[in-house]
Design a protein around this motif. Structure first.
Motif, PDB file in Angstrom:
ATOM      1  N   ARG A 284      -7.243   4.686  -1.738  1.00 36.11           N
ATOM      2  CA  ARG A 284      -6.186   3.691  -1.506  1.00 36.11           C
ATOM      3  C   ARG A 284      -5.363   3.478  -2.767  1.00 36.11           C
ATOM      4  O   ARG A 284      -5.914   3.365  -3.858  1.00 36.11           O
ATOM      5  CB  ARG A 284      -6.803   2.360  -1.099  1.00 36.11           C
ATOM      6  N   PHE A 285      -4.075   3.391  -2.575  1.00 40.01           N
ATOM      7  CA  PHE A 285      -3.139   3.170  -3.668  1.00 40.01           C
ATOM      8  C   PHE A 285      -2.316   1.925  -3.349  1.00 40.01           C
ATOM      9  O   PHE A 285      -1.787   1.802  -2.248  1.00 40.01           O
ATOM     10  CB  PHE A 285      -2.164   4.352  -3.797  1.00 40.01           C
TER      11      PHE A 285
ATOM     12  N   VAL B 277       6.379  -0.812 -10.988  1.00 45.40           N
ATOM     13  CA  VAL B 277       6.125  -1.450 -12.281  1.00 45.40           C
ATOM     14  C   VAL B 277       4.645  -1.740 -12.511  1.00 45.40           C
ATOM     15  O   VAL B 277       4.241  -2.050 -13.626  1.00 45.40           O
ATOM     16  CB  VAL B 277       6.947  -2.745 -12.455  1.00 45.40           C
ATOM     17  N   SER B 278       3.837  -1.620 -11.449  1.00 43.30           N
ATOM     18  CA  SER B 278       2.403  -1.842 -11.574  1.00 43.30           C
ATOM     19  C   SER B 278       1.709  -1.124 -10.424  1.00 43.30           C
ATOM     20  O   SER B 278       2.261  -1.045  -9.321  1.00 43.30           O
ATOM     21  CB  SER B 278       2.087  -3.344 -11.529  1.00 43.30           C
ATOM     22  N   ALA B 279       0.512  -0.604 -10.702  1.00 45.82           N
ATOM     23  CA  ALA B 279      -0.218   0.109  -9.647  1.00 45.82           C
ATOM     24  C   ALA B 279      -1.710   0.140  -9.969  1.00 45.82           C
ATOM     25  O   ALA B 279      -2.123  -0.069 -11.111  1.00 45.82           O
ATOM     26  CB  ALA B 279       0.315   1.529  -9.488  1.00 45.82           C
ATOM     27  N   ALA B 280      -2.491   0.418  -8.947  1.00 48.24           N
ATOM     28  CA  ALA B 280      -3.940   0.604  -9.064  1.00 48.24           C
ATOM     29  C   ALA B 280      -4.377   1.413  -7.851  1.00 48.24           C
ATOM     30  O   ALA B 280      -3.709   1.393  -6.820  1.00 48.24           O
ATOM     31  CB  ALA B 280      -4.665  -0.745  -9.087  1.00 48.24           C
ATOM     32  N   PHE B 281      -5.488   2.108  -7.989  1.00 52.98           N
ATOM     33  CA  PHE B 281      -5.998   2.852  -6.833  1.00 52.98           C
ATOM     34  C   PHE B 281      -7.503   2.998  -6.904  1.00 52.98           C
ATOM     35  O   PHE B 281      -8.128   2.655  -7.903  1.00 52.98           O
ATOM     36  CB  PHE B 281      -5.289   4.206  -6.662  1.00 52.98           C
ATOM     37  N   THR B 282      -8.066   3.469  -5.803  1.00 52.32           N
ATOM     38  CA  THR B 282      -9.516   3.666  -5.741  1.00 52.32           C
ATOM     39  C   THR B 282      -9.847   5.128  -6.014  1.00 52.32           C
ATOM     40  O   THR B 282      -9.032   6.024  -5.817  1.00 52.32           O
ATOM     41  CB  THR B 282     -10.109   3.278  -4.370  1.00 52.32           C
ATOM     42  N   GLU B 283     -11.080   5.301  -6.442  1.00 52.27           N
ATOM     43  CA  GLU B 283     -11.654   6.622  -6.630  1.00 52.27           C
ATOM     44  C   GLU B 283     -13.129   6.464  -6.289  1.00 52.27           C
ATOM     45  O   GLU B 283     -13.694   5.400  -6.465  1.00 52.27           O
ATOM     46  CB  GLU B 283     -11.483   7.081  -8.078  1.00 52.27           C
ATOM     47  N   PHE B 284     -13.729   7.504  -5.808  1.00 48.94           N
ATOM     48  CA  PHE B 284     -15.146   7.448  -5.439  1.00 48.94           C
ATOM     49  C   PHE B 284     -15.394   6.415  -4.347  1.00 48.94           C
ATOM     50  O   PHE B 284     -16.350   5.660  -4.407  1.00 48.94           O
ATOM     51  CB  PHE B 284     -16.053   7.154  -6.640  1.00 48.94           C
ATOM     52  N   GLU B 285     -14.536   6.354  -3.359  1.00 47.09           N
ATOM     53  CA  GLU B 285     -14.732   5.397  -2.271  1.00 47.09           C
ATOM     54  C   GLU B 285     -15.766   5.955  -1.298  1.00 47.09           C
ATOM     55  O   GLU B 285     -15.598   7.038  -0.750  1.00 47.09           O
ATOM     56  CB  GLU B 285     -13.411   5.117  -1.559  1.00 47.09           C
TER      57      GLU B 285
ATOM     58  N   LEU C 248      -6.430  12.819  -4.459  1.00 48.56           N
ATOM     59  CA  LEU C 248      -7.050  11.514  -4.209  1.00 48.56           C
ATOM     60  C   LEU C 248      -6.601  10.944  -2.869  1.00 48.56           C
ATOM     61  O   LEU C 248      -7.415  10.441  -2.094  1.00 48.56           O
ATOM     62  CB  LEU C 248      -6.714  10.540  -5.343  1.00 48.56           C
ATOM     63  N   MET C 249      -5.315  11.024  -2.585  1.00 48.09           N
ATOM     64  CA  MET C 249      -4.825  10.482  -1.314  1.00 48.09           C
ATOM     65  C   MET C 249      -5.388  11.288  -0.137  1.00 48.09           C
ATOM     66  O   MET C 249      -5.731  10.715   0.896  1.00 48.09           O
ATOM     67  CB  MET C 249      -3.306  10.439  -1.257  1.00 48.09           C
ATOM     68  N   ASP C 250      -5.518  12.597  -0.302  1.00 51.61           N
ATOM     69  CA  ASP C 250      -6.101  13.434   0.759  1.00 51.61           C
ATOM     70  C   ASP C 250      -7.558  13.081   1.012  1.00 51.61           C
ATOM     71  O   ASP C 250      -8.065  13.300   2.109  1.00 51.61           O
ATOM     72  CB  ASP C 250      -5.967  14.920   0.408  1.00 51.61           C
TER      73      ASP C 250
ATOM     74  N   GLN D 131       0.853  -1.181   0.000  1.00 52.86           N
ATOM     75  CA  GLN D 131       0.000   0.000   0.000  1.00 52.86           C
ATOM     76  C   GLN D 131       0.893   1.236   0.000  1.00 52.86           C
ATOM     77  O   GLN D 131       1.896   1.286   0.720  1.00 52.86           O
ATOM     78  CB  GLN D 131      -0.932   0.012   1.203  1.00 52.86           C
ATOM     79  N   CYS D 132       0.536   2.200  -0.803  1.00 54.25           N
ATOM     80  CA  CYS D 132       1.336   3.415  -0.933  1.00 54.25           C
ATOM     81  C   CYS D 132       0.909   4.462   0.094  1.00 54.25           C
ATOM     82  O   CYS D 132      -0.227   4.481   0.556  1.00 54.25           O
ATOM     83  CB  CYS D 132       1.175   4.004  -2.330  1.00 54.25           C
ATOM     84  N   THR D 133       1.842   5.348   0.413  1.00 57.96           N
ATOM     85  CA  THR D 133       1.599   6.475   1.310  1.00 57.96           C
ATOM     86  C   THR D 133       1.929   7.767   0.560  1.00 57.96           C
ATOM     87  O   THR D 133       2.359   7.737  -0.597  1.00 57.96           O
ATOM     88  CB  THR D 133       2.488   6.370   2.562  1.00 57.96           C
TER      89      THR D 133
END
Length: 163
Positions: free
Chosen positions: A71-72, A82-90, A65-67, A36-38
């Protein structure tokens, strides 16, 4: 104006995430690299997403988005993302997973599947329904194997500011 169509898919088969790991759809090696990214990872994520075409996100967009407590998740290989995904509209009981992207030179190693699995698992643990949007048939096949099923078509229109 420019119009883009996406398929909106919802996680229906929740056991499919664990089964995907057992079947080898998600490599164990890739799954152990997901983190998980910070806030400290945001500059690196912005650089990573510069190569993501329509999924490109600026540092400022990622910070917003992080604010908003999105979640990233990402995978590092050779000291770089090399790969990533995150949430939006949580929301309280749902979340949309967006911008699932893997460096083209690192595809077909299970990285996207691992990011989606880990992010989906975190959402399910919090009692949320997971959704995602896609318009790439290969991505759609991956999401189907992970238990996501098409629900509807979503159309995004970008209008020229010259009106």
């Amino acid at each position: 104006y420019a119009r883009t169509s996406f398929v909106l898919s919802r996680l229906i088969e929740t056991k499919a995430i664990e089964e995907a790991i057992e079947r080898g759809a998600v490599s164990a090696a890739a799954a152990t690299r997901v983190r998980q990214c910070t806030h400290e990872h945001l500059p690196e994520l912005a650089i990573f997403y510069e190569q993501a075409g329509s999924m490109r996100r600026s540092l400022k967009e990622l910070e917003k988005l992080m604010d908003r407590q999105q979640r990233f998740y990402a995978i590092w290989d050779e000291e770089r993302i090399v790969s990533a995904a995150f949430t939006e509209f949580e929301g309280a009981d749902f979340a949309s997973i967006i911008c699932v992207f893997t460096d083209p030179s690192k595809r077909r190693l299970g990285y996207s599947a691992s990011c989606v699995c880990e992010l989906t698992h975190a959402l399910l643990s919090d009692g949320k329904i997971a959704w995602l949007y896609w318009n790439n048939p290969a991505a759609g096949r991956l999401y189907y194997r992970l238990g996501y099923r098409p629900e509807s078509l979503w159309i995004r229109c970008n209008y020229d500011a010259a009106f």
